[in-house]
Design a protein around this motif. Structure first.
Motif, mmCIF file in Angstrom:
data_model
loop_
_atom_site.group_PDB
_atom_site.id
_atom_site.type_symbol
_atom_site.label_atom_id
_atom_site.label_comp_id
_atom_site.label_asym_id
_atom_site.label_seq_id
_atom_site.Cartn_x
_atom_site.Cartn_y
_atom_site.Cartn_z
ATOM 1 N N TRP A 21 46.854 57.504 52.056
ATOM 2 C CA TRP A 21 46.192 58.487 52.912
ATOM 3 C C TRP A 21 46.193 59.876 52.287
ATOM 4 N N LEU A 25 43.047 62.243 51.928
ATOM 5 C CA LEU A 25 43.054 63.604 52.473
ATOM 6 C C LEU A 25 42.669 64.625 51.407
ATOM 7 N N LEU A 39 36.401 65.338 58.226
ATOM 8 C CA LEU A 39 37.860 65.313 58.158
ATOM 9 C C LEU A 39 38.462 64.876 59.490
ATOM 10 N N LEU A 43 40.714 61.554 60.300
ATOM 11 C CA LEU A 43 42.010 61.605 60.968
ATOM 12 C C LEU A 43 42.046 60.648 62.152
ATOM 13 N N THR A 130 47.170 67.239 57.480
ATOM 14 C CA THR A 130 45.775 67.447 57.881
ATOM 15 C C THR A 130 45.580 68.839 58.469
#
Length: 513
Positions: A21, A25, A39, A43, A130
């Motif tokens: 991940w 990201l 984005l 998520l 994030t």
């Protein structure tokens, strides 16, 4: 519902060796992947949750709208807590504040994540990282928006300077320009250039002009024509750089004016537009306004100035700034349509028409007539070129009165007019007769067609056919058309009209030659 404030936003290392991940990201930081919506959608998929990103005022930035406790959201946005974890029945909810680095505790956005399963260590890691990426993207977005606002304000300021020059307010134009572009308008003269590309590429063309001229010119996106960029350049180097720019950009054209006083920026603009029409047929796609013989050059200068002063005398009682504003607006309104003149000046078209109507009433001129427009245009340009006329010229007594018919009645002008209009005589379609009927009908094809007994489309086609023969734009109006009208007045193909009441104080009575 119960809630607890977290100690602070953390950015721990990936947990349990699962770093797939993190690579995904990081992909959202690449130039092609910087998008808040993408984005937030990533998520939501990664943590199997519903995600909402909203600004401090509650506006949705990305994701889906979630029902949130207003009090908790207020705590996060105000900075009283940096994050909050809530449980509402089967729903587990996390709220994180997205802040400006070093700008205080208040958050500029809130990230809310809701899911049925509790938040484990891995999910918390993903949320924390994030949130950091969202902070960077929001910061970049705000910087980009600030840059757009700055460019827009700069463009508006450049346009304001051009509009001041168009109405001959050079003092104010210099004052406005001095703060951002020192020395730009220090010289008393400049050339005006008009570049034409496509409406889609116009912003890039304007930016390229700014870069090419390196602060040595005033670059303005034309408010009247979406494909045009206007450049006012005091230095000759500006023209050379613009030519190089056009040479490297296929489909782009350049028209330029000769050097003119700053007070004649409106005149220079019209000349550049005329040259632009010629540039479309040049191999290098650039042209400068041709220094061809003008009818004013063939008239006695003193008599011409006296005549122009007499025509404009009814305006002399007005305050200076009002008179200048009316004349500048009328000059542009005669050169272009009222709509385009209004866009260039930054006023409404009703304002342009009202000012022109006021001038027409004071001068006693019917500006719906092509001949009257040509005469007023000649008077305005004479004053603009030579300045205010001294009626005494240093000699005692009033100046001798000059009528337009007398000005036009010279062998030099007759030779010029016959030479110009005579170019049409060799065409079997009677271009000269059609053009005469068209100007007599004030450029109305339908009325000219009725007079000639032909179809209106035939009139339009013949007028367009006359343009390359005369090397003048006729259907667009302006200086080229008015020169043809003056030639027709000289040859007697049109009657010389009068302005105002036919009494001894008027410069022209109704005269038919």
């Amino acid at each position: 519902m119960a809630g607890r404030p977290d100690e602070g936003q953390a950015f721990p290392q990936p947990y349990g060796g699962d770093n797939a991940w993190t690579q995904e990201l990081l992909g959202h930081l690449r130039p092609a992947g910087r998008d808040l919506r993408r984005l937030v959608a990533w998520l939501a998929r990664t943590v199997r949750a519903s995600v909402c990103l909203q600004d401090a005022g509650g506006g949705l930035l990305a994701g889906e709208r979630l029902p949130l406790d207003d009090a908790v959201v207020a705590d996060v946005t105000s900075g009283r807590v940096s994050a909050a974890a809530l449980q509402d029945g089967e729903r587990h909810l996390r709220l994180l504040g997205i802040r400006h680095p070093g700008s205080g505790p208040a958050a500029r956005a809130v990230l809310a994540v809701a899911r049925p399963a509790p938040f484990d260590r891995r999910t918390a890691d993903i949320l924390g990282h994030t949130a950091g990426v969202l902070e960077l993207l929001l910061r970049e977005r705000e910087l980009a928006e600030s840059g757009r606002r700055l460019r827009r304000a700069t463009a508006d300021l450049r346009l304001a300077i051009l509009q001041l020059l168009m109405v001959e307010d050079t003092v104010s134009a210099r004052r406005v320009a001095a703060g951002l572009w020192p020395g730009l308008l220090e010289e008393d003269t400049a050339r005006v250039y008009v570049l034409e590309g496509t409406a889609v590429e116009r912003d890039r063309l304007a930016d390229a002009c700014v870069a090419a001229t390196d602060g040595r010119a005033l670059v303005v996106r034309c408010p009247a024509v979406d494909e045009h960029v206007i450049v006012v350049g005091p230095s000759a180097e500006v023209g050379q750089r613009l030519r190089s720019l056009v040479a490297d950009r296929p489909g782009t054209f350049l028209g330029g004016s000769p050097r003119q006083r700053l007070a004649l920026t409106a005149t220079a603009y019209g000349q550049a537009v005329t040259a632009l029409a010629v540039a479309r047929f040049h191999p290098d796609r650039a042209a400068v306004y041709a220094a061809r013989t003008r009818p004013a050059q063939l008239m006695d200068t003193a008599a011409l100035r006296a005549w122009a002063a007499a025509v404009l005398r009814p305006l002399d009682a007005l305050p200076h700034h009002v008179r200048a504003e009316l004349l500048a607006t009328t000059r542009l309104g005669l050169e272009f349509t009222a709509v385009n003149a209004a866009k260039v000046l930054g006023v409404s078209r009703n304002t342009v028409r009202a000012r022109m109507d006021r001038v027409a009433a004071l001068l006693g001129a019917d500006l719906s007539r092509a001949t009257a427009r040509a005469i007023v245009h000649a008077a305005l340009n004479t004053e603009a070129a030579h300045g205010t006329y001294d009626p005494r010229g240093g000699a005692p007594g009033p100046p001798a009165r000059t009528r337009l018919a007398e000005l036009l009645d010279t062998s030099a002008l007759r030779s010029w007019a016959e030479g110009l209009l005579g170019r049409l005589d060799t065409d079997g379609r009677d271009l000269r007769g059609t053009l005469r009927a068209w100007t007599a009908a004030d450029a109305h094809a339908e009325r000219a067609a009725q007079a000639l007994g032909v179809h209106a489309q035939t009139v339009r086609e013949r007028v367009r056919a006359a343009e390359p023969v005369l090397e003048r734009r006729l259907t667009a109006g302006g200086t080229d058309l008015y020169e043809v009208v003056l030639a027709q007045l000289v040859t007697g193909e049109l009657p010389v009209p009068g302005l105002g009441a036919p009494d001894q104080d008027q410069p022209d009575a109704s005269v038919h030659r």
